[in-house]
Write an enzyme that holds these catalytic residues in place. Structure first.
Site, mmCIF file in Angstrom:
data_model
loop_
_atom_site.group_PDB
_atom_site.id
_atom_site.type_symbol
_atom_site.label_atom_id
_atom_site.label_comp_id
_atom_site.label_asym_id
_atom_site.label_seq_id
_atom_site.Cartn_x
_atom_site.Cartn_y
_atom_site.Cartn_z
ATOM 1 N N GLU A 71 10.368 -1.235 -5.043
ATOM 2 C CA GLU A 71 9.788 -1.481 -3.728
ATOM 3 C C GLU A 71 9.787 -2.989 -3.459
ATOM 4 O OE1 GLU A 71 5.736 -0.198 -3.101
ATOM 5 O OE2 GLU A 71 5.889 -0.499 -0.953
ATOM 6 N N ALA A 81 0.677 -3.843 -9.122
ATOM 7 C CA ALA A 81 1.211 -2.687 -9.826
ATOM 8 C C ALA A 81 2.070 -1.884 -8.860
ATOM 9 C CB ALA A 81 0.079 -1.811 -10.357
ATOM 10 N N MET A 82 2.760 -0.863 -9.408
ATOM 11 C CA MET A 82 3.689 -0.101 -8.580
ATOM 12 C C MET A 82 3.596 1.384 -8.892
ATOM 13 S SD MET A 82 5.901 -0.171 -6.215
ATOM 14 C CE MET A 82 6.538 1.370 -5.601
ATOM 15 N N ASN A 123 5.493 4.049 -8.809
ATOM 16 C CA ASN A 123 6.659 4.903 -9.072
ATOM 17 C C ASN A 123 6.236 6.296 -9.525
ATOM 18 O OD1 ASN A 123 8.206 2.350 -8.973
ATOM 19 N ND2 ASN A 123 7.181 2.002 -10.926
ATOM 20 N N HIS A 166 -5.792 3.000 -7.308
ATOM 21 C CA HIS A 166 -4.904 2.783 -6.158
ATOM 22 C C HIS A 166 -3.514 3.382 -6.421
ATOM 23 C CE1 HIS A 166 -3.355 0.369 -2.686
ATOM 24 N NE2 HIS A 166 -2.238 0.411 -3.401
ATOM 25 N N GLU A 167 -2.939 3.013 -7.542
ATOM 26 C CA GLU A 167 -1.574 3.492 -7.834
ATOM 27 C C GLU A 167 -1.574 5.000 -8.042
ATOM 28 O OE1 GLU A 167 0.474 1.291 -7.100
ATOM 29 O OE2 GLU A 167 -0.873 -0.424 -7.293
ATOM 30 N N HIS A 188 -1.669 6.820 -4.753
ATOM 31 C CA HIS A 188 -0.388 6.809 -4.038
ATOM 32 C C HIS A 188 0.421 8.087 -4.301
ATOM 33 C CE1 HIS A 188 0.114 3.125 -1.825
ATOM 34 N NE2 HIS A 188 0.058 2.314 -2.862
#
Ligand code: TRP
Ligand code: ZN
Length: 862
Positions: free
Chosen positions: A127, A269-270, A272, A304-305, A308
């Site tokens: 992203e 952070a992400m 995925n 949060h992650e 998602h």
């Protein structure tokens, strides 16, 4: 061709929301094969592509810095064209298999986008537009595919191979010393959610049983030696999974959920799918190395992650202008989670402080943009406080207007209607409307109009005649000179000055430029409590004087409003002093005295309430920022509070000292109040303050107390200061995350020599320009230190510009995030404004500038 703009051969293209077109080709399936190697990785891809609608257009594949070795369509070579990072591939039929092979170099990837190396680990960040740096693909969030991934790597160097979804097969080639693993992700996803990790990692494993009884295997993967620091993140993950089931009815959908911590990461952070990748600072914690604030941030980011997975992954964004669809909503969800896990009042105060520190200045400056932007040059520049934090406030306002039940019905409808789709902010609002029957047509202005509204409020009359006069002003912002009135939800209550009673709270929607609202049976001497719980992200101006504010700071039953009254009182006191309207600290001293002495209050709340507004926040409320005067007057008020209330500070310090370390809300509140009390004792000029701080530093059994003491010492010039800084460095030189704190504490110092000290630290052997955490810990912190950064000599500006230009060569995304402080020049005196503009001009003129920094610096010149 003429070079029209120094540094830029041609202006980078502007992408516009209005120009959105559905993709010409879809990619329902992709199979990827990685031959992983730090210096040269081979990536083979097979894309099943399908024509989308009636047209004769070629397939567009984004490709950035890829060494293309092969491209065939249905096994045959074709005549493709390559123009400006796009491969245009002609295809005859409506369906085809496109195969590519490229070579990339993770070790040479300093941008930390795509596939890169971090401490011997190989990992990805896709992203927003990183996937095009891995393999040719239509790199846009509305192209959703099923992924099959096969990785081959040296088994000794990369014993662990992870990707999205579920592991399906693995094996090894003993003779070659390699092994391989295959992962399938059954959920179609946009390529920005693709991830893989290869490395020598250890795992903290656990399980979570979902409410429908499925068992999910959880794993947090870190480097050897860090395993003991993953317990808090694991507890937060399990709590998030449970909370999302209970509060939003959302269950996890795969059999595994993995998290990997990496040391070099552009963001927090992400998310995925099934394989979240984290900046290690949002995973690793133990009492010796992480503060209470770090623990809170870890829980918030883990949640949060995880959240998602539904708000972002199952339902994703149609295009990047819709970023707040997933980010605003997910921030709102993580804020609610943290509020439920700790003190709701303190969490709200922290969130509003953050909004005011980061988003209000953005909204008031040259980089202001709507929550749903209309155009961009580089999308990475739009991962902003406006899209994230103001976006979360928009969701919160809908929650307030609809009430919790109808809001939940709206969320359910949104998830049900759009599962598996790539949608828009409009789709979210529509679902809220359809489920609730509430008309939100004017509310949509919050998505399209930038700028923080100001609300002027005053009471007229009393008793049965009482009326509330309201006025709203939405300021002009770049590209938006005329604004329409917005619907502003204001929670309002009246207090009775004589009895202290609070009448029922009501919700008023201010949706016109001016309104006058009859209040019915108000008290004879009413005091106005407005924007309670910060029900709208606006600036409120009232005619309430010091007496009213002091009264509210002691009597209001809404904790946020109570805090807010105290802040306003402090702010009014400081601005009066700064603008020469007289120095009268009495009301503040008395209000702080009462708060400190009130045994019914939660120490965590007291700690927030007795803190003075930051120098930056005071500056934001002034016509023209005078950093020196703000600093002087604020320090004077701090000294007076310290001195006049010294006994109370010492009592608070003693009462909350000497507990053994525990991690719970009460212990956290006690530690926070203790360090704040220590700060006031030092501000009073008490002779024993450095010794007290030194003793706290030496005896601390946790990082919160140790860093708290170090922060107090770092602002002074005692011999204890040097001893403590050296001891801290020696103890933690091997721990990057703690060393970041050592850099920050010096960059945030209120000492006169901070600009020089920061320049010297930039040359310190442990300063690493290419590591985003380290860069932000020194340079980001310095730019947030208003008085030091705005040193009249301009050396702070020069230093920041030099740093941006140096960092841009390595990591343009992170470099661009350092630009906004220079863009605030309009708020300062002419001499400073000129110096700041000169640095921005120097940046824009630099040869080889990235489009990230170009966009931020050129827009900042305004
Ligand atoms: N989607 C991420 C989040 O949770 C943001 C993010 C992670 C990001 N890495 C990034 C954004 C790199 C831009 C570039 O909020
Ligand atoms: Zn996010």
């Amino acid at each position: 061709m003429m070079d029209i703009r120094p540094g830029h051969l041609s202006a980078p293209p502007v992408i516009r929301r209005e120009e959105y077109r559905a993709p010409e080709w879809l990619v329902p399936e992709i199979a990827l094969e990685f031959e992983l190697d730090g210096s040269r990785t081979i990536v083979r891809a097979a894309l099943t592509v399908e024509r989308n609608g009636e047209h004769k257009l070629p397939l567009h594949l984004d490709a950035k810095d890829l060494d293309l070795r092969r491209l065939v369509v249905d096994g045959k070579p074709v005549n493709y064209r390559f123009e400006q990072d796009v491969l245009k591939v002609p295809i005859d039929g409506d369906r085809a298999v496109v195969e590519t092979e490229v070579a990339i170099s993770p070790a040479a990837n300093t941008q930390l986008m795509g596939l890169y190396e971090s401490g011997g680990l190989l990992c990805t960040q896709c992203e927003a537009e990183g996937f095009r740096r891995i393999t040719p693909f239509p790199d846009r969030p509305d192209v959703l595919s099923r992924y099959r991934v096969r990785m081959t790597a040296d088994e000794a160097l990369y014993p662990v191979l992870l990707a999205n979804g579920d592991p399906v097969a693995q094996g090894k080639d003993a003779a070659a010393g390699t092994h391989w693993a295959e992962w399938h992700d059954p959920f179609p996803k946009p390529c920005y959610l693709f991830a893989l990790v290869a490395g020598d990692l250890v795992v903290n494993r656990d399980t979570f049983v979902t409410r429908s009884g499925r068992s999910v295997q959880l794993g947090i993967w870190v480097r050897d030696g860090d395993l003991a620091k993953t317990e808090h993140a694991m507890a937060a993950l399990k709590a998030s999974m449970k909370w999302d089931e209970e509060v939003f009815g959302r269950e996890y959908d795969l059999d595994v959920f993995n998290i990997v911590a990496v040391a070099d990461f552009n963001f927090g952070a992400m998310e995925n799918k099934g394989l979240n990748i984290f900046n290690s600072r949002y995973i690793l914690a133990d009492p010796d190395t992480a503060t209470d604030a770090d623990y809170d941030a870890i829980a918030g980011v883990v949640a949060h992650e995880y959240f998602h997975n539904w708000s972002g992954n199952r339902v994703t964004c149609r295009d990047w202008f819709q970023l707040s669809l997933k980010e605003g909503f997910t921030v709102f969800r993580d804020q609610q989670f943290s509020a439920d896990m700790g003190s709701r009042a303190v969490k709200r105060i922290e969130d509003v402080r953050m909004l005011r520190a980061a988003q209000f200045p953005e909204d008031a400056g040259p980089l202001a943009h709507p929550v749903r932007p209309d155009s961009y040059i580089e999308i990475s520049n739009f991962y902003t406080a406006t899209v994230y934090n103001k976006g979360a406030e928009l969701i919160r306002m809908m929650h307030t207007i609809l009430g919790p039940d109808r809001f939940r019905a709206g969320c359910d409808l949104y998830f049900e209607r759009h599962d598996g789709q790539a949608v828009t902010c409009e789709d979210f609002v529509k679902a809220m409307e359809d489920a609730s029957g509430v008309d939100l047509s004017r509310f949509r202005l919050w998505y399209s109009q930038a700028g923080t509204p100001t609300v002027r409020a005053s009471l007229a009359g009393s008793g049965a005649e009482a009326r509330l006069r309201l006025e709203q002003i939405v300021p002009p912002t770049p590209g938006q000179s005329d604004k329409q009135p917005m619907p502003i939800p204001l929670k309002v209550a009246l207090l009775d000055r004589d009895s202290g009673d609070v009448a029922d709270e009501r919700l008023i929607i201010l949706d016109q430029a001016r309104m006058e609202i009859p209040l019915g049976d108000a008290p004879q001497r009413p005091v106005l409590s407005i924007n309670r719980d910060f029900s709208a992200p606006v600036v409120v101006e009232t005619d309430r004087g010091a007496a009213d504010l002091a009264f509210l700071s002691a009597q209001d039953d809404d904790p946020f409003a109570r805090y807010e009254a105290m802040q306003q009182l402090m702010l009014d006191t400081l601005t009066a002093a700064i603008s020469g309207r007289g120095v009268d600290h009495e009301a503040v001293v008395e209000a702080v005295r009462r708060t400190l002495a009130d045994p019914s209050l939660d120490p965590a709340f007291v700690a927030e309430a007795v803190l003075l507004p930051s120098e930056t926040f005071v500056g934001d409320r002034m016509e023209r920022v005078d950093p020196e005067a703000i600093h002087r007057r604020r320090e004077a008020l701090r000294a007076e509070l310290g001195h006049r209330l010294e006994t109370l500070w010492r009592d608070a310090y003693a009462a909350h000292g000497a507990n053994r370390y525990e991690y719970n809300p009460a212990a956290k509140g006690a530690r926070r109040l203790r360090s704040i009390a220590l700060g006031y004792i030092a501000a009073a000029g008490a002779e024993d303050a450095p010794a007290l701080a030194r003793a706290q530093f030496d005896r601390a059994d946790n990082m919160t107390d140790r860093q708290g003491a170090l922060g107090v010492l770092a602002n002074g010039d005692s011999p204890e200061r040097e001893v403590a800084l050296a001891a801290f460095y020696d103890r933690y030189r091997g721990n990057a995350l703690v060393l970041d704190k050592w850099f920050s504490v010096q960059a945030l110092s209120t000492r006169d020599d901070t600009p020089e000290a920061v320049e010297a630290l930039f040359r310190h052997p442990d300063f690493i320009l290419g590591n985003p955490n380290r860069l932000r810990s020194l340079v980001g912190a310095f730019a947030a230190n208003q008085r030091a950064f705005h040193d009249a000599s301009g050396r702070g500006y020069r230093f920041l510009a030099d740093t941006i230009l140096a960092a841009d060569k390595l990591n343009s995304q992170t470099a661009a995030r350092l630009v906004p402080p220079l863009g605030r020049w309009r708020r300062f005196d002419e001499a400073r404004a000129k110096l700041m503009r000169a640095e921005l001009e120097r940046i824009v003129a630099a040869p080889g500038l990235s489009k990230d920094v170009f966009e931020q610096a050129s827009k900042s010149l305004g």
